[in-house]
Design a protein around this motif. Structure first.
Motif, PDB file in Angstrom:
ATOM      1  N   LEU A   1     131.876  34.776  33.393  1.00 60.72           N
ATOM      2  CA  LEU A   1     133.106  35.188  34.062  1.00 60.72           C
ATOM      3  C   LEU A   1     134.163  34.083  34.015  1.00 60.72           C
ATOM      4  CD1 LEU A   1     134.626  37.313  35.706  1.00 60.72           C
ATOM      5  CD2 LEU A   1     133.586  36.328  37.752  1.00 60.72           C
ATOM      6  N   ALA A   2     133.746  32.838  34.246  1.00 57.76           N
ATOM      7  CA  ALA A   2     134.689  31.720  34.202  1.00 57.76           C
ATOM      8  C   ALA A   2     135.271  31.564  32.797  1.00 57.76           C
ATOM      9  CB  ALA A   2     134.001  30.434  34.645  1.00 57.76           C
ATOM     10  N   TYR A   3     134.423  31.661  31.778  1.00 53.18           N
ATOM     11  CA  TYR A   3     134.904  31.521  30.403  1.00 53.18           C
ATOM     12  C   TYR A   3     135.833  32.669  30.027  1.00 53.18           C
ATOM     13  CZ  TYR A   3     134.941  30.743  25.381  1.00 53.18           C
ATOM     14  OH  TYR A   3     135.339  30.519  24.092  1.00 53.18           O
ATOM     15  N   ARG A   4     135.467  33.865  30.439  1.00 51.10           N
ATOM     16  CA  ARG A   4     136.314  35.026  30.155  1.00 51.10           C
ATOM     17  C   ARG A   4     137.685  34.877  30.824  1.00 51.10           C
ATOM     18  NH1 ARG A   4     135.117  41.444  30.970  1.00 51.10           N
ATOM     19  NH2 ARG A   4     137.294  41.991  30.929  1.00 51.10           N
ATOM     20  N   ASN A   5     137.695  34.442  32.082  1.00 48.99           N
ATOM     21  CA  ASN A   5     138.966  34.234  32.783  1.00 48.99           C
ATOM     22  C   ASN A   5     139.791  33.136  32.118  1.00 48.99           C
ATOM     23  OD1 ASN A   5     138.562  36.271  34.631  1.00 48.99           O
ATOM     24  ND2 ASN A   5     137.617  34.928  36.135  1.00 48.99           N
ATOM     25  N   PHE A   6     139.121  32.099  31.611  1.00 46.72           N
ATOM     26  CA  PHE A   6     139.817  31.047  30.883  1.00 46.72           C
ATOM     27  C   PHE A   6     140.483  31.615  29.633  1.00 46.72           C
ATOM     28  CE2 PHE A   6     139.600  28.140  27.246  1.00 46.72           C
ATOM     29  CZ  PHE A   6     140.497  27.174  27.664  1.00 46.72           C
ATOM     30  N   LEU A   7     139.728  32.399  28.857  1.00 49.10           N
ATOM     31  CA  LEU A   7     140.287  32.977  27.631  1.00 49.10           C
ATOM     32  C   LEU A   7     141.477  33.882  27.943  1.00 49.10           C
ATOM     33  CD1 LEU A   7     137.074  33.858  25.614  1.00 49.10           C
ATOM     34  CD2 LEU A   7     138.666  31.971  25.203  1.00 49.10           C
ATOM     35  N   ILE A   8     141.377  34.677  28.997  1.00 48.15           N
ATOM     36  CA  ILE A   8     142.490  35.547  29.389  1.00 48.15           C
ATOM     37  C   ILE A   8     143.691  34.704  29.787  1.00 48.15           C
ATOM     38  CG2 ILE A   8     143.266  37.206  31.128  1.00 48.15           C
ATOM     39  CD1 ILE A   8     140.360  38.338  31.088  1.00 48.15           C
TER      40      ILE A   8
ATOM     41  N   MET B   1     123.191  33.373  22.615  1.00 45.69           N
ATOM     42  CA  MET B   1     124.345  33.669  23.422  1.00 45.69           C
ATOM     43  C   MET B   1     124.051  34.800  24.407  1.00 45.69           C
ATOM     44  SD  MET B   1     128.031  34.855  22.133  1.00 45.69           S
ATOM     45  CE  MET B   1     129.113  35.691  23.225  1.00 45.69           C
ATOM     46  N   PHE B   2     123.216  35.745  24.043  1.00 44.29           N
ATOM     47  CA  PHE B   2     122.971  36.892  24.900  1.00 44.29           C
ATOM     48  C   PHE B   2     121.689  36.756  25.712  1.00 44.29           C
ATOM     49  CE2 PHE B   2     125.633  38.403  21.419  1.00 44.29           C
ATOM     50  CZ  PHE B   2     126.708  38.875  22.146  1.00 44.29           C
ATOM     51  N   GLU B   3     121.011  35.628  25.600  1.00 47.05           N
ATOM     52  CA  GLU B   3     119.750  35.424  26.304  1.00 47.05           C
ATOM     53  C   GLU B   3     119.943  34.955  27.732  1.00 47.05           C
ATOM     54  OE1 GLU B   3     117.081  32.875  24.233  1.00 47.05           O
ATOM     55  OE2 GLU B   3     117.372  33.911  22.359  1.00 47.05           O
ATOM     56  N   GLY B   4     121.092  34.448  28.072  1.00 43.35           N
ATOM     57  CA  GLY B   4     121.281  33.857  29.389  1.00 43.35           C
ATOM     58  C   GLY B   4     120.972  32.374  29.325  1.00 43.35           C
ATOM     59  N   ILE B   5     120.678  31.801  30.477  1.00 40.12           N
ATOM     60  CA  ILE B   5     120.401  30.378  30.556  1.00 40.12           C
ATOM     61  C   ILE B   5     118.891  30.166  30.587  1.00 40.12           C
ATOM     62  CG2 ILE B   5     120.622  28.322  32.004  1.00 40.12           C
ATOM     63  CD1 ILE B   5     123.289  29.412  32.975  1.00 40.12           C
ATOM     64  N   THR B   6     118.417  29.274  29.746  1.00 40.18           N
ATOM     65  CA  THR B   6     117.020  28.867  29.801  1.00 40.18           C
ATOM     66  C   THR B   6     116.980  27.361  30.036  1.00 40.18           C
ATOM     67  OG1 THR B   6     116.933  28.611  27.407  1.00 40.18           O
ATOM     68  CG2 THR B   6     116.175  30.700  28.290  1.00 40.18           C
TER      69      THR B   6
ATOM     70  N   PRO C   1     114.364  33.161  38.122  1.00 38.54           N
ATOM     71  CA  PRO C   1     115.214  33.916  37.197  1.00 38.54           C
ATOM     72  C   PRO C   1     116.494  34.449  37.826  1.00 38.54           C
ATOM     73  CG  PRO C   1     112.927  34.649  37.055  1.00 38.54           C
ATOM     74  CD  PRO C   1     113.012  33.693  38.190  1.00 38.54           C
ATOM     75  N   GLU C   2     116.449  34.807  39.116  1.00 38.22           N
ATOM     76  CA  GLU C   2     117.668  35.342  39.750  1.00 38.22           C
ATOM     77  C   GLU C   2     118.747  34.274  39.851  1.00 38.22           C
ATOM     78  OE1 GLU C   2     114.960  33.957  43.011  1.00 38.22           O
ATOM     79  OE2 GLU C   2     114.656  35.237  41.292  1.00 38.22           O
ATOM     80  N   VAL C   3     118.363  33.021  40.044  1.00 39.15           N
ATOM     81  CA  VAL C   3     119.341  31.924  40.091  1.00 39.15           C
ATOM     82  C   VAL C   3     119.914  31.698  38.695  1.00 39.15           C
ATOM     83  CG1 VAL C   3     119.673  29.463  40.556  1.00 39.15           C
ATOM     84  CG2 VAL C   3     118.261  30.845  42.092  1.00 39.15           C
ATOM     85  N   ALA C   4     119.063  31.718  37.686  1.00 36.69           N
ATOM     86  CA  ALA C   4     119.535  31.553  36.311  1.00 36.69           C
ATOM     87  C   ALA C   4     120.482  32.687  35.925  1.00 36.69           C
ATOM     88  CB  ALA C   4     118.352  31.497  35.347  1.00 36.69           C
TER      89      ALA C   4
ATOM     90  N   TRP D   1     124.382  32.254  34.891  1.00 38.09           N
ATOM     91  CA  TRP D   1     124.863  32.791  33.613  1.00 38.09           C
ATOM     92  C   TRP D   1     126.080  33.685  33.829  1.00 38.09           C
ATOM     93  CZ3 TRP D   1     124.890  32.202  28.606  1.00 38.09           C
ATOM     94  CH2 TRP D   1     125.264  33.244  27.787  1.00 38.09           C
ATOM     95  N   GLU D   2     125.980  34.604  34.790  1.00 39.06           N
ATOM     96  CA  GLU D   2     127.088  35.527  35.047  1.00 39.06           C
ATOM     97  C   GLU D   2     128.331  34.781  35.502  1.00 39.06           C
ATOM     98  OE1 GLU D   2     125.382  38.375  37.741  1.00 39.06           O
ATOM     99  OE2 GLU D   2     124.272  39.371  36.145  1.00 39.06           O
ATOM    100  N   ALA D   3     128.170  33.751  36.322  1.00 35.78           N
ATOM    101  CA  ALA D   3     129.317  32.954  36.764  1.00 35.78           C
ATOM    102  C   ALA D   3     129.943  32.216  35.582  1.00 35.78           C
ATOM    103  CB  ALA D   3     128.889  31.970  37.848  1.00 35.78           C
TER     104      ALA D   3
END
Length: 65
Positions: free
Chosen positions: A43-50, A1-6, A31-34, A38-40
């Motif tokens: 953020l989308a999941y966090r906004n959904f939960l809120i 979960m904390f590794e980002g996208i691979t 890596p910058e695209v990944a 990941w950050e997007a």
């Protein structure tokens, strides 16, 4: 979960994410695209939960976001 996208290919070897234009030219890759994907996603999941009321964000008055 904390590794980002691979990303791995069908053969199991590491691959990378890329942003392509309409003609298929690579605009950005690696890596910058990944990291941006990941950050997007987070953020989308966090906004959904809120929005669903499953998460509340509390901060002290006057604190910066």
């Amino acid at each position: 979960m904390f590794e980002g996208i691979t990303v791995v290919g069908a053969d199991g070897r590491p691959a990378s994410l890329a942003v392509l234009d309409a003609d298929g030219r690579v605009l950005a890759a690696g890596p910058e695209v990944a990291k941006a994907a990941w950050e997007a996603s987070v953020l989308a999941y966090r906004n959904f939960l809120i929005g669903e009321g499953h998460m509340r964000v509390l901060q002290k008055p006057g604190a910066k976001k």
